[in-house]
Design an enzyme around this catalytic site. Structure first.
Site, PDB file in Angstrom:
ATOM      1  N   GLY A 162       2.111 -10.676 -14.854  1.00 43.48           N
ATOM      2  CA  GLY A 162       2.223  -9.214 -14.716  1.00 43.48           C
ATOM      3  C   GLY A 162       3.592  -8.870 -14.177  1.00 43.48           C
ATOM      4  O   GLY A 162       3.777  -7.919 -13.419  1.00 43.48           O
ATOM      5  N   ALA A 163       4.577  -9.647 -14.618  1.00 41.81           N
ATOM      6  CA  ALA A 163       5.904  -9.613 -13.988  1.00 41.81           C
ATOM      7  C   ALA A 163       6.697  -8.347 -14.293  1.00 41.81           C
ATOM      8  O   ALA A 163       7.684  -8.060 -13.618  1.00 41.81           O
ATOM      9  CB  ALA A 163       6.694 -10.858 -14.405  1.00 41.81           C
ATOM     10  N   ARG A 218     -17.939  -1.268 -15.243  1.00 42.88           N
ATOM     11  CA  ARG A 218     -17.543  -2.338 -14.341  1.00 42.88           C
ATOM     12  C   ARG A 218     -17.727  -3.721 -15.007  1.00 42.88           C
ATOM     13  O   ARG A 218     -16.884  -4.616 -14.865  1.00 42.88           O
ATOM     14  CB  ARG A 218     -18.442  -2.222 -13.114  1.00 42.88           C
ATOM     15  CG  ARG A 218     -18.096  -3.042 -11.945  1.00 42.88           C
ATOM     16  CD  ARG A 218     -19.147  -2.713 -10.876  1.00 42.88           C
ATOM     17  NE  ARG A 218     -19.485  -3.894 -10.125  1.00 42.88           N
ATOM     18  CZ  ARG A 218     -18.774  -4.335  -9.105  1.00 42.88           C
ATOM     19  NH1 ARG A 218     -17.685  -3.689  -8.734  1.00 42.88           N
ATOM     20  NH2 ARG A 218     -19.137  -5.412  -8.465  1.00 42.88           N
ATOM     21  N   GLN A 254      -5.872 -18.428 -18.094  1.00 44.94           N
ATOM     22  CA  GLN A 254      -4.824 -18.788 -17.129  1.00 44.94           C
ATOM     23  C   GLN A 254      -5.257 -19.979 -16.263  1.00 44.94           C
ATOM     24  O   GLN A 254      -4.434 -20.824 -15.909  1.00 44.94           O
ATOM     25  CB  GLN A 254      -4.433 -17.570 -16.296  1.00 44.94           C
ATOM     26  CG  GLN A 254      -3.774 -16.516 -17.206  1.00 44.94           C
ATOM     27  CD  GLN A 254      -3.171 -15.338 -16.476  1.00 44.94           C
ATOM     28  OE1 GLN A 254      -3.306 -15.203 -15.258  1.00 44.94           O
ATOM     29  NE2 GLN A 254      -2.505 -14.476 -17.217  1.00 44.94           N
ATOM     30  N   SER A 292       5.053  -6.319  -9.181  1.00 42.40           N
ATOM     31  CA  SER A 292       6.098  -7.327  -9.380  1.00 42.40           C
ATOM     32  C   SER A 292       7.498  -6.756  -9.189  1.00 42.40           C
ATOM     33  O   SER A 292       8.424  -7.472  -8.812  1.00 42.40           O
ATOM     34  CB  SER A 292       5.971  -7.948 -10.775  1.00 42.40           C
ATOM     35  OG  SER A 292       4.812  -8.758 -10.820  1.00 42.40           O
ATOM     36  N   HIS A 294     -12.352  -8.208  -1.759  1.00 46.99           N
ATOM     37  CA  HIS A 294     -11.322  -7.163  -1.769  1.00 46.99           C
ATOM     38  C   HIS A 294     -11.872  -5.993  -2.582  1.00 46.99           C
ATOM     39  O   HIS A 294     -11.590  -5.845  -3.773  1.00 46.99           O
ATOM     40  CB  HIS A 294     -10.009  -7.668  -2.379  1.00 46.99           C
ATOM     41  CG  HIS A 294      -9.058  -6.535  -2.658  1.00 46.99           C
ATOM     42  ND1 HIS A 294      -8.482  -5.801  -1.658  1.00 46.99           N
ATOM     43  CD2 HIS A 294      -8.643  -5.975  -3.822  1.00 46.99           C
ATOM     44  CE1 HIS A 294      -7.732  -4.831  -2.202  1.00 46.99           C
ATOM     45  NE2 HIS A 294      -7.826  -4.923  -3.505  1.00 46.99           N
ATOM     46  N   ASP A 325      -5.537  -5.619   2.957  1.00 48.71           N
ATOM     47  CA  ASP A 325      -6.604  -5.006   3.764  1.00 48.71           C
ATOM     48  C   ASP A 325      -6.406  -5.359   5.242  1.00 48.71           C
ATOM     49  O   ASP A 325      -6.557  -4.519   6.128  1.00 48.71           O
ATOM     50  CB  ASP A 325      -7.966  -5.510   3.274  1.00 48.71           C
ATOM     51  CG  ASP A 325      -8.091  -5.347   1.770  1.00 48.71           C
ATOM     52  OD1 ASP A 325      -8.033  -4.206   1.300  1.00 48.71           O
ATOM     53  OD2 ASP A 325      -8.202  -6.366   1.062  1.00 48.71           O
ATOM     54  N   GLY A 369      -4.477  -9.623  -8.979  1.00 46.71           N
ATOM     55  CA  GLY A 369      -5.070  -8.740  -9.996  1.00 46.71           C
ATOM     56  C   GLY A 369      -6.566  -8.577  -9.792  1.00 46.71           C
ATOM     57  O   GLY A 369      -7.277  -9.552  -9.535  1.00 46.71           O
ATOM     58  N   ASN A 370      -7.034  -7.355  -9.903  1.00 45.49           N
ATOM     59  CA  ASN A 370      -8.450  -7.052  -9.613  1.00 45.49           C
ATOM     60  C   ASN A 370      -9.386  -7.273 -10.796  1.00 45.49           C
ATOM     61  O   ASN A 370      -8.963  -7.128 -11.929  1.00 45.49           O
ATOM     62  CB  ASN A 370      -8.559  -5.595  -9.158  1.00 45.49           C
ATOM     63  CG  ASN A 370      -8.206  -5.471  -7.700  1.00 45.49           C
ATOM     64  OD1 ASN A 370      -8.565  -6.329  -6.895  1.00 45.49           O
ATOM     65  ND2 ASN A 370      -7.482  -4.418  -7.364  1.00 45.49           N
ATOM     66  N   ARG A 428      -3.530  -3.375   6.578  1.00 44.06           N
ATOM     67  CA  ARG A 428      -3.950  -1.974   6.751  1.00 44.06           C
ATOM     68  C   ARG A 428      -4.757  -1.828   8.040  1.00 44.06           C
ATOM     69  O   ARG A 428      -4.582  -0.862   8.796  1.00 44.06           O
ATOM     70  CB  ARG A 428      -4.828  -1.556   5.562  1.00 44.06           C
ATOM     71  CG  ARG A 428      -4.048  -1.327   4.283  1.00 44.06           C
ATOM     72  CD  ARG A 428      -4.967  -1.262   3.075  1.00 44.06           C
ATOM     73  NE  ARG A 428      -4.255  -0.828   1.882  1.00 44.06           N
ATOM     74  CZ  ARG A 428      -4.747  -0.935   0.650  1.00 44.06           C
ATOM     75  NH1 ARG A 428      -5.942  -1.443   0.442  1.00 44.06           N
ATOM     76  NH2 ARG A 428      -4.038  -0.522  -0.383  1.00 44.06           N
TER      77      ARG A 428
END
Ligand code: NAX
Length: 326
Positions: free
Chosen positions: A11-12, A98, A112, A17, A187, A159, A130-131, A162
């Protein structure tokens, strides 16, 4: 000067990124004496944008940046990788349930995981950003049978950070005065930020705040912070997510601060009764490039209930993609 290490980032060409790569190349992740080769993965339509990012990296003339590889082939980007930051993921599209999101990402992270298994360093340290990050990490891990499951982690450090800042604001202290913060679980909005072990300048945090603030302000604020950023900025957290990824990898590679711990989503060995094999966020210490789940943290009924709820969500995510797992 040390020999360069290979850092793969997926995801560069994306927004996280765009902050992350420059900080890795400047030495903030692995140290100012550690040269890096960046191995960047993108999907084919984003390769042109990636070229622009690579040009900007070159234009920084970073003394530690020993090379840049750009590819849309995971077996090229992960070749001999010592570190892999899996940032790219399929975002939720219009009308996507979802379950559809889990499945779309399962396809990406299976491929991957296999590529890491085939070509990465046997000691590769993998961080999934990545979610849905925890379950994506689980899928990659399950597709990499020749790698130690301990090599796969997911990010709850944002998290954690935060939570540190929220508590510092409330207690009018500095984040430097706060130790022993824990994020348990997923997460997601079921994560459990736990203040029961936290110290503020040596005093238990729970002696400094009211239970009502803890339950009805602090916990939901930390859980919902990602959504609040999207509402305010019109885009999801990027620089702060990149910063957390840097923190996570730096601590894993170079060690956590003496006398403190951090939060990392790691392969559960059954500690605290959490189902084995889930990628669950625990309090962890790191030393010599290895992490350890902190043992013996006291769990009261309030905590147990919240830890179980987030465990349950992770088990459901795992079960939803079970048919895609080897
Ligand atoms: P962007 O949409 O800006 O960038 C994602 C990039 O990934 C795009 O350039 C896309 O082309 C690429 N990509 C998609 N599929 C790919 C694949 N199969 N291989 C390689 N590259 C691929 O998203 P960004 O804001 O950078 O966020 C990235 C991910 O981080 C999202 O899934 C996001 O939900 C997640 N986040 C996770 C956080 C965490 O704390 N764990 C917090 C921040 C962020 O929300």
């Amino acid at each position: 000067m040390k020999a360069p290490v290979r850092v793969a980032v997926t995801g560069a060409a994306g927004q996280i990124s765009y902050s992350l790569l420059f900080r890795i190349a400047s030495g903030e992740m692995l140290g100012k004496d550690q040269p890096v080769i960046l191995q960047l993965l993108e999907i084919t339509p984003a390769l042109e944008a990636l070229k622009g990012v690579a040009m900007e990296l070159e234009d920084c003339a970073f003394p530690l940046l020993s090379g840049i590889v750009q590819s849309d082939d995971a077996t090229v980007a992960f070749k001999d990788a010592d570190y892999a930051l899996l940032v790219g993921a399929r975002p939720r599209g219009p009308g996507m349930e979802r379950k559809d999101l889990l499945e779309a990402n399962a396809a990406i992270f299976s491929a991957q995981g296999k590529a890491l298994n085939d070509v990465a360093s046997r000691n590769v340290k993998v961080l999934v950003v990545g979610n849905p990050a925890n379950t994506n990490a689980l899928i990659a891990q399950r597709n990499a049978p020749d790698l130690d499951p301990r090599n796969f982690t997911a990010m709850t450090r944002l998290d954690h950070n935060r939570a540190l800042s929220q508590l510092a604001n409330k207690t009018e202290s500095s984040v430097n005065d706060i130790s022993h913060m824990t994020i348990w679980g997923n997460h997601s909005s079921t994560q459990y930020p736990d203040l029961h072990q936290v110290k503020v300048s040596g005093t238990p945090a729970m002696d400094k705040v009211e239970q009502d603030w803890y339950e009805n302000d602090f916990i939901p604020t930390v859980q919902q912070r990602g959504a609040a950023i999207i509402k305010a900025r019109g885009a999801s957290s990027a620089a702060s997510a990149a910063n957390a990824a840097i923190d996570h990898m730096r601590d894993w590679a170079l060690g956590t601060a003496e006398g403190d711990w951090t939060s990392m989503a790691v392969y559960s060995d059954g500690s605290y009764g959490i189902q084995e094999g889930l990628i669950y966020s625990f309090p962890c210490t790191c030393k010599d490039g290895d992490w350890k789940i902190v043992q013996g943290v006291e769990i009261n009924n309030f905590s147990r209930e919240k830890m179980t709820a987030t465990e349950q969500e992770l088990a459901e995510e795992r079960d939803a993609v079970a048919h895609l797992l080897p």
